[in-house]
Scaffold this motif. Structure first.
Motif, PDB file in Angstrom:
ATOM      1  N   PHE A 261      72.474  42.008  13.098  1.00  0.00           N
ATOM      2  CA  PHE A 261      73.866  42.186  12.661  1.00  0.00           C
ATOM      3  C   PHE A 261      74.025  43.500  11.905  1.00  0.00           C
ATOM      4  O   PHE A 261      73.850  43.571  10.693  1.00  0.00           O
ATOM      5  N   TYR A 265      81.446  45.455   8.355  1.00  0.00           N
ATOM      6  CA  TYR A 265      82.174  44.234   8.038  1.00  0.00           C
ATOM      7  C   TYR A 265      83.107  44.573   6.876  1.00  0.00           C
ATOM      8  O   TYR A 265      82.704  45.244   5.916  1.00  0.00           O
ATOM      9  N   LYS A 304      82.990  36.241   8.173  1.00  0.00           N
ATOM     10  CA  LYS A 304      82.361  36.466   9.463  1.00  0.00           C
ATOM     11  C   LYS A 304      80.891  36.838   9.303  1.00  0.00           C
ATOM     12  O   LYS A 304      80.033  36.383  10.077  1.00  0.00           O
ATOM     13  N   ASP A 307      78.915  33.727   8.655  1.00  0.00           N
ATOM     14  CA  ASP A 307      78.701  32.962   9.884  1.00  0.00           C
ATOM     15  C   ASP A 307      77.672  33.630  10.789  1.00  0.00           C
ATOM     16  O   ASP A 307      76.825  32.950  11.391  1.00  0.00           O
ATOM     17  N   ASP A 308      77.734  34.951  10.880  1.00  0.00           N
ATOM     18  CA  ASP A 308      76.779  35.658  11.723  1.00  0.00           C
ATOM     19  C   ASP A 308      75.355  35.476  11.218  1.00  0.00           C
ATOM     20  O   ASP A 308      74.420  35.246  11.994  1.00  0.00           O
ATOM     21  N   SER A 311      74.112  32.051  12.050  1.00  0.00           N
ATOM     22  CA  SER A 311      74.100  31.702  13.474  1.00  0.00           C
ATOM     23  C   SER A 311      72.701  31.787  14.080  1.00  0.00           C
ATOM     24  O   SER A 311      72.386  31.051  15.022  1.00  0.00           O
TER      25      SER A 311
END
Length: 479
Positions: A261, A265, A304, A307-308, A311
């Motif tokens: 990632f 952001y 986000k 969540d990333d 995940s």
């Protein structure tokens, strides 16, 4: 952690006015819950507690404000300490013969340094008499705060659980006050004073951090550390404490690794702005039994990105633990934009607790804010520092008699009232009060964090203080 560095403004004079605050009271409740049992004020199983105690500030400083009493840092007689608390044994500086060794109750050999009058065992030896019951797993998750005293260990060469100069893995060697940034040199006198301190808790007897015990209670589990650079410090401390039961590990700056990632952001900052999230640090290490310790460090919360990050670890189960904190990047008294960072913190944390933490299958531990000791009565970073022309550089961090208690008050109030039963899976790691007296145990006082612009790092703590955070965490999670 990065620091906000605004330009000087005439608003500097308004800082003092911000100190006139009303402190919200802790909210008591009746039911006992797994998460925090409404944060009772005792850590001993079976004992009921009341409201947290404090000393009221005079009327001129605001009704309801809390004045936290400065804790004296003094030496105590060996007998008194043995009767109160098991101190960790000191690291030996001299070789000892077999005749000079005794075996602790847990099988660990501890050097006997000097004869003790009356036949008592050395200071900190296992098996000494104690005046308090041991802390319990349930109890440690219920206390609003852990208070106590930092006292001198009798041995002047005491460094804590380990020697941070030699006993840490290569991926956890940063954040060490005994490795100051050049051109600063090691402050031997300050190190001898600060690294000698050990903590005596008021509520109950904390068990020493035990690597084998921590490994056993983490069997089949994953511990996720999520937050800013203060959480990175806790990761580094765990890596040092657990070195003898670890197999491998790595760490690195987020954008300099091949971590999935990358990219930008953005998160909300006030009503009309968005700012980029500072992605700081990634790392993990594995214990010999397969348990994992994982760090994903970013300065400010963004849904986000959260969540990333998780995940890649799905499914998250009840065996997993999330240790989390965000706060240091949200100062309450930032001169160039009063209230905006802290108000954004409240809004973002409400979202985090409501949408993520309360809904997680994992066991969640919210780590208390770790107090800073910048200039000013509360110690908060307020945007005024030595880089402003004409202001002399500080050589050390400043005491804070009150500290930034508002972060912890908001969290406890939110958990106990707004969130209620949905937050039953959330406990609080109460490290604020125990850290507040240690104003000299910051990197800035040791020369770390003083760069060409003369800024002084009064945010990050030296190893022994962070090791004690993990000791409280160990008592809370492993019993």
């Amino acid at each position: 952690m990065g620091t906000f560095r605004p330009a000087a403004t005439p608003l500097a004079a308004t800082c003092l006015a911000f100190l006139l605050l009303a402190r919200p009271e802790y909210i008591s409740a009746q039911s006992k819950r797994w998460g925090h049992a409404k944060h009772r004020s005792t850590a001993v199983a079976g004992e009921e507690g009341g409201e947290p105690s404090g000393v009221q500030v005079g009327a001129g400083q605001g009704s309801g404000a809390f004045q936290r009493e400065e804790q004296k840092q003094t030496s105590v007689p060996m007998e008194a300490a043995e009767a109160h608390f098991h101190l960790m044994p000191s690291r030996p500086s001299l070789e000892v013969s077999e005749e000079d060794e005794e075996e602790d109750l847990d099988g660990v050999v501890t050097p006997v340094r000097t004869p003790v009058k009356g036949g008592k065992k050395p200071f900190g030896h296992h098996g000494g008499k104690t005046g308090l019951p041991f802390c319990t797993m349930d109890g440690m998750g219920q206390v609003p705060k852990v208070t106590g005293k930092w006292v001198d260990h009798p041995s002047s060469n005491h460094l804590g659980y380990y020697d941070p100069r030699t006993d840490c893995p290569s991926y956890a060697e940063d954040f060490n006050c005994l490795r100051p940034y050049p051109p600063a040199e090691i402050n031997e006198e300050l190190a001898a004073k600060e690294y000698r301190k050990v903590f005596l808790a008021d509520q109950c007897q904390l068990r020493h951090f035990d690597a084998a015990g921590f490994e056993a209670c983490m069997t089949g589990r994953r511990l996720f550390l999520i937050g800013d650079s203060l959480m990175r410090q806790q990761f580094a401390s765990l890596a040092c404490l657990l070195k003898k039961v670890s197999t491998n590990g790595f760490s690195g700056k987020w954008d300099e690794t091949n971590y999935t990632f990358q990219g930008e952001y953005f998160h909300k900052w006030g009503s009309e702005r968005k700012i980029e999230v500072s992605k700081q640090f990634v790392g993990d290490f594995t214990l010999k039994n397969g348990a994992q310790i994982i760090i994903r460090s970013f300065g400010t919360y963004e849904s986000k990105l959260w969540d990333d990050v998780f995940s890649e670890f799905e499914p998250i189960t009840s065996d997993d633990i999330i240790l989390v904190n965000f706060a240091a990047w949200y100062p309450k008294y930032k001169i160039t934009e009063p209230y905006v960072p802290y108000e954004q913190w409240e809004e973002s944390m409400a979202e985090l607790f409501r949408d993520k933490l309360s809904q997680s299958e994992a066991q969640v531990v919210w780590k208390d804010y770790s107090p800073s000791h910048f200039s000013g009565a509360t110690g908060t970073f307020n945007g005024i520092d030595e880089s402003i022309p004409g202001i002399p550089a500080r050589e050390k961090c400043e005491p804070a008699s009150v500290g930034e208690f508002w972060y912890g008050d908001w969290v406890r109030t939110y958990i106990n009232t707004t969130c209620g039963p949905e937050c039953d899976n959330i406990r609080v790691l109460p490290i604020f009060d125990m850290s507040l007296p240690r104003h000299d145990a910051h990197h800035g006082s040791f020369g770390r964090g003083r760069f060409d612009d003369k800024s002084t790092d009064c945010r990050h703590f030296c190893n022994p203080v962070v090791d004690m955070w993990n000791t409280v965490f160990y008592n809370m999670m492993c019993g």
